[in-house]
Scaffold this motif. Structure first.
Motif, PDB file in Angstrom:
ATOM      1  N   LYS A   1      -8.763  -3.477 -10.572  1.00  0.00           N
ATOM      2  CA  LYS A   1      -9.269  -2.221 -11.144  1.00  0.00           C
ATOM      3  C   LYS A   1      -8.142  -1.209 -11.325  1.00  0.00           C
ATOM      4  O   LYS A   1      -8.021  -0.564 -12.347  1.00  0.00           O
ATOM      5  CB  LYS A   1     -10.308  -1.597 -10.199  1.00  0.00           C
ATOM      6  CG  LYS A   1     -11.713  -2.096 -10.420  1.00  0.00           C
ATOM      7  CD  LYS A   1     -12.667  -1.248  -9.602  1.00  0.00           C
ATOM      8  CE  LYS A   1     -14.020  -1.915  -9.506  1.00  0.00           C
ATOM      9  NZ  LYS A   1     -14.834  -1.349  -8.434  1.00  0.00           N
ATOM     10  N   LEU A   2      -7.316  -1.086 -10.273  1.00  0.00           N
ATOM     11  CA  LEU A   2      -6.257  -0.088 -10.314  1.00  0.00           C
ATOM     12  C   LEU A   2      -5.170  -0.471 -11.317  1.00  0.00           C
ATOM     13  O   LEU A   2      -4.628   0.395 -12.008  1.00  0.00           O
ATOM     14  CB  LEU A   2      -5.632   0.092  -8.924  1.00  0.00           C
ATOM     15  CG  LEU A   2      -6.513   0.859  -7.936  1.00  0.00           C
ATOM     16  CD1 LEU A   2      -5.973   0.745  -6.521  1.00  0.00           C
ATOM     17  CD2 LEU A   2      -6.622   2.323  -8.337  1.00  0.00           C
ATOM     18  N   ALA A   3      -4.853  -1.769 -11.392  1.00  0.00           N
ATOM     19  CA  ALA A   3      -3.799  -2.202 -12.316  1.00  0.00           C
ATOM     20  C   ALA A   3      -4.205  -1.881 -13.749  1.00  0.00           C
ATOM     21  O   ALA A   3      -3.415  -1.413 -14.556  1.00  0.00           O
ATOM     22  CB  ALA A   3      -3.536  -3.690 -12.159  1.00  0.00           C
ATOM     23  N   GLU A   4      -5.492  -2.128 -14.041  1.00  0.00           N
ATOM     24  CA  GLU A   4      -5.974  -1.853 -15.387  1.00  0.00           C
ATOM     25  C   GLU A   4      -5.902  -0.356 -15.686  1.00  0.00           C
ATOM     26  O   GLU A   4      -5.461   0.077 -16.748  1.00  0.00           O
ATOM     27  CB  GLU A   4      -7.419  -2.336 -15.499  1.00  0.00           C
ATOM     28  CG  GLU A   4      -7.873  -2.483 -16.935  1.00  0.00           C
ATOM     29  CD  GLU A   4      -9.287  -3.025 -16.983  1.00  0.00           C
ATOM     30  OE1 GLU A   4     -10.086  -2.421 -17.680  1.00  0.00           O
ATOM     31  OE2 GLU A   4      -9.568  -4.029 -16.292  1.00  0.00           O
ATOM     32  N   ALA A   5      -6.321   0.425 -14.678  1.00  0.00           N
ATOM     33  CA  ALA A   5      -6.334   1.873 -14.886  1.00  0.00           C
ATOM     34  C   ALA A   5      -4.935   2.461 -14.889  1.00  0.00           C
ATOM     35  O   ALA A   5      -4.689   3.500 -15.483  1.00  0.00           O
ATOM     36  CB  ALA A   5      -7.169   2.545 -13.797  1.00  0.00           C
ATOM     37  N   SER A   6      -3.994   1.781 -14.193  1.00  0.00           N
ATOM     38  CA  SER A   6      -2.674   2.402 -14.052  1.00  0.00           C
ATOM     39  C   SER A   6      -1.690   2.007 -15.147  1.00  0.00           C
ATOM     40  O   SER A   6      -0.584   2.501 -15.186  1.00  0.00           O
ATOM     41  CB  SER A   6      -2.062   2.045 -12.685  1.00  0.00           C
ATOM     42  OG  SER A   6      -1.804   0.664 -12.628  1.00  0.00           O
ATOM     43  N   ALA A   7      -2.088   1.093 -16.054  1.00  0.00           N
ATOM     44  CA  ALA A   7      -1.190   0.783 -17.177  1.00  0.00           C
ATOM     45  C   ALA A   7      -0.984   2.070 -17.966  1.00  0.00           C
ATOM     46  O   ALA A   7      -1.947   2.766 -18.277  1.00  0.00           O
ATOM     47  CB  ALA A   7      -1.821  -0.288 -18.052  1.00  0.00           C
ATOM     48  N   PRO A   8       0.272   2.418 -18.287  1.00  0.00           N
ATOM     49  CA  PRO A   8       0.492   3.680 -18.983  1.00  0.00           C
ATOM     50  C   PRO A   8      -0.227   3.703 -20.323  1.00  0.00           C
ATOM     51  O   PRO A   8      -0.269   2.680 -21.019  1.00  0.00           O
ATOM     52  CB  PRO A   8       2.017   3.733 -19.169  1.00  0.00           C
ATOM     53  CG  PRO A   8       2.515   2.382 -18.865  1.00  0.00           C
ATOM     54  CD  PRO A   8       1.479   1.654 -18.074  1.00  0.00           C
ATOM     55  N   PRO A   9      -0.834   4.833 -20.700  1.00  0.00           N
ATOM     56  CA  PRO A   9      -1.597   4.881 -21.952  1.00  0.00           C
ATOM     57  C   PRO A   9      -0.718   4.593 -23.170  1.00  0.00           C
ATOM     58  O   PRO A   9      -1.185   4.034 -24.152  1.00  0.00           O
ATOM     59  CB  PRO A   9      -2.153   6.305 -21.990  1.00  0.00           C
ATOM     60  CG  PRO A   9      -1.422   7.072 -20.948  1.00  0.00           C
ATOM     61  CD  PRO A   9      -0.872   6.110 -19.968  1.00  0.00           C
ATOM     62  N   ILE A  10       0.554   5.002 -23.101  1.00  0.00           N
ATOM     63  CA  ILE A  10       1.484   4.662 -24.182  1.00  0.00           C
ATOM     64  C   ILE A  10       2.568   3.787 -23.564  1.00  0.00           C
ATOM     65  O   ILE A  10       3.290   4.224 -22.666  1.00  0.00           O
ATOM     66  CB  ILE A  10       2.109   5.925 -24.803  1.00  0.00           C
ATOM     67  CG1 ILE A  10       1.007   6.792 -25.414  1.00  0.00           C
ATOM     68  CG2 ILE A  10       3.149   5.545 -25.856  1.00  0.00           C
ATOM     69  CD1 ILE A  10       1.473   8.134 -25.923  1.00  0.00           C
TER      70      ILE A  10
END
Ligand code: SF4
Length: 494
Positions: A98-107
């Motif tokens: 969950k965190l890895a998905e959320a923590s990928a930088p938006p750009i």
């Protein structure tokens, strides 16, 4: 602790000037931390989760193995992008996913080039610099046609390589050469790519519609990690496969934003991660709107298809370099990852490098220089010793004046967290005992045969404390204004 502005005013009204400055700084710092804490805990972070939401997914054992003492502190660092999830070995697989998905930088940050002029573009987390900071400066490129004569290419590279400017301890210079295939001749394209890659520090953008020509360039310059330009609707499969096989970043060009989304989805579906977007517009109003839309979509709407840096071509939008420069200036501010000009000339390049420096300097942190002993001129054991703070403006003004005096000197720069002399003194970071300790530890005693030190005039009041802590030393109070340093040093020498 509850702190209000009224307490601040009340407290500071009843004290002498120095104490009130110190109390003010203390309370201001406490308020700043409190506000930062509240914003991290309560507000959605760059991960799209609040600090508390992240904290709930952590083990809560406070073991400290991640480098901070508590899971809450780690959660806040994760939320603000200051920590990597991998630093905690105890996150469950489910939470990690969950965190890895959320923590990928938006750009996505995309690395291009190798060696001294390697750089990253993208990785930005805000629309406006004052919200936080911009991280990865716009890279500047100049265009070369693939049919250029080898001698002319040598001349250009030499000329462009000379454009390097020292400012505030940084080397300001362009990063890239964009090599454009103009005749479909793979061998001349490869020859020019080889020369640029092997004989210059510049990184490369390899530009061709023909995948075979591009491949010829890649074969001789892959070690420089060039950007391939560009995958289009007509050649996306071939270009995507070439970039994937060689592990290189790939530019994507479409006629509009919808086309870009479709191509970006196709290429990421093929397993490509490092993309750079070209919306295709060569008209400034439309290009400006595209740049804003491409920045806004991933940050505000979570659109991952547009979560990549951009490449822009002022060289295809104007008939002379001056107009290109003005367009580039706008594009550096809004929000180009790479700007390609038709040429580099000092009078055009220098202002763009300065603008870029200003925009990509972190507004939250003062610029600093490294603590240590700096030699100005060629000082010897009898040369004067001066001490000041590590605020970079202070360093550059003081060192410039010492240099102007033509009296070789030792300049001790003490780490005061980037505060200037007055502020550092008021905050207790340039106190007599701290400066004395620094003088003892920095190693200057091994370099000079005397024990005399000059302190800034604005910190005159620390001289007594320094005399106590450095009993063998003679403490001399220097001028308050740096412009008086040359006269001061000359009088001292006389
Ligand atoms: Fe908490 Fe993990 Fe850090 Fe330990 S390593 S303090 S469990 S976040």
């Amino acid at each position: 602790m509850h702190i209000s502005g009224y307490m601040l005013v009340d407290a500071t009204q009843q004290m002498d000037q120095r104490t009130s400055q110190m109390v003010y700084l203390f309370f201001a710092e406490a308020l700043r931390h409190r506000q930062a804490l509240i914003s991290l805990i309560d507000q959605e972070s760059i991960m799209g989760l609040t600090g508390i939401q992240i904290f709930k997914m952590l083990p809560k054992t406070n073991c400290g193995e991640c480098g901070v003492p508590t899971c809450l502190a780690f959660a806040m660092n994760l939320a603000s992008g200051k920590a990597e999830l991998d630093a905690c070995p105890y996150v469950s697989d489910e939470a990690r996913e969950k965190l890895a998905e959320a923590s990928a930088p938006p750009i996505r940050p995309v690395a291009i080039g190798a060696g001294d002029r390697a750089f990253k573009v993208g990785g930005e987390t805000v629309m406006y610099r004052h919200e936080k900071t911009f991280y990865n400066p716009t890279a500047l490129a100049a265009l070369i046609a693939s049919d250029i004569d080898a001698g002319d290419l040598d001349k250009k590279l030499k000329e462009w390589n000379a454009f390097q400017y020292e400012r505030v301890g940084l080397n300001l210079r362009p990063e890239l050469v964009a090599l454009k295939d103009v005749n479909g001749d793979a061998s001349s394209f490869a020859a020019a790519a080889k020369k640029i890659a092997e004989e210059s520090e510049f990184g490369l953008v390899l530009m061709s519609d023909n995948v075979d020509v591009l491949k010829a360039g890649v074969d001789v310059s892959a070690f420089k990690k060039p950007l391939l330009y560009a995958a289009t609707a007509d050649n996306a499969d071939d270009m995507g496969n070439l970039a994937k096989e060689k592990g290189l970043p790939l530019a994507v060009k479409a006629d509009d934003i919808d086309g870009l989304i479709a191509l970006s989805d196709k290429l990421t579906g093929m397993g490509l991660k490092d993309l750079v977007l070209d919306s295709g517009s060569r008209e400034i109003k439309q290009l400006f709107e595209d740049q804003v839309a491409i920045r806004r979509a991933p940050l505000k709407a979570g659109n991952r298809s547009l979560g990549f840096p951009t490449i822009t071509f002022p060289c295809e939008m104007a008939s002379n370099l001056d107009v290109e420069t003005m367009l580039s200036s706008l594009l550096i501010a809004k929000y180009a990852g790479i700007v390609v000009l038709s040429d580099f000339k000092g009078e055009n390049l220098f202002p763009l490098l300065l603008e870029r420096l200003n925009i990509y300097t972190d507004p939250q942190r003062p610029m600093t220089v490294t603590e240590g002993i700096y030699e100005i001129g060629a000082p010897d054991e009898n040369s004067p010793v001066l001490v000041t703070t590590n605020f970079s403006l202070t360093y550059f003004i003081v060192s410039g004046e010492i240099e102007g005096s033509r009296i070789p000197s030792w300049l001790l720069i003490m780490d005061t967290e980037g505060l200037s002399v007055m502020t550092a003194w008021a905050a207790g970071k340039f106190a007599g005992d701290a400066v004395a300790m620094f003088v003892k530890k920095c190693g200057i005693v091994d370099k000079v045969a005397h024990k005399q030190i000059i302190i800034p005039g604005y910190a005159a009041s620390i001289s007594g404390e320094m005399e106590e802590d450095l009993p063998d030393w003679q403490i001399t109070i220097g001028p308050r204004d740096a412009s008086l340093i040359p006269k001061f040093l000359k009088d001292l020498a006389a």
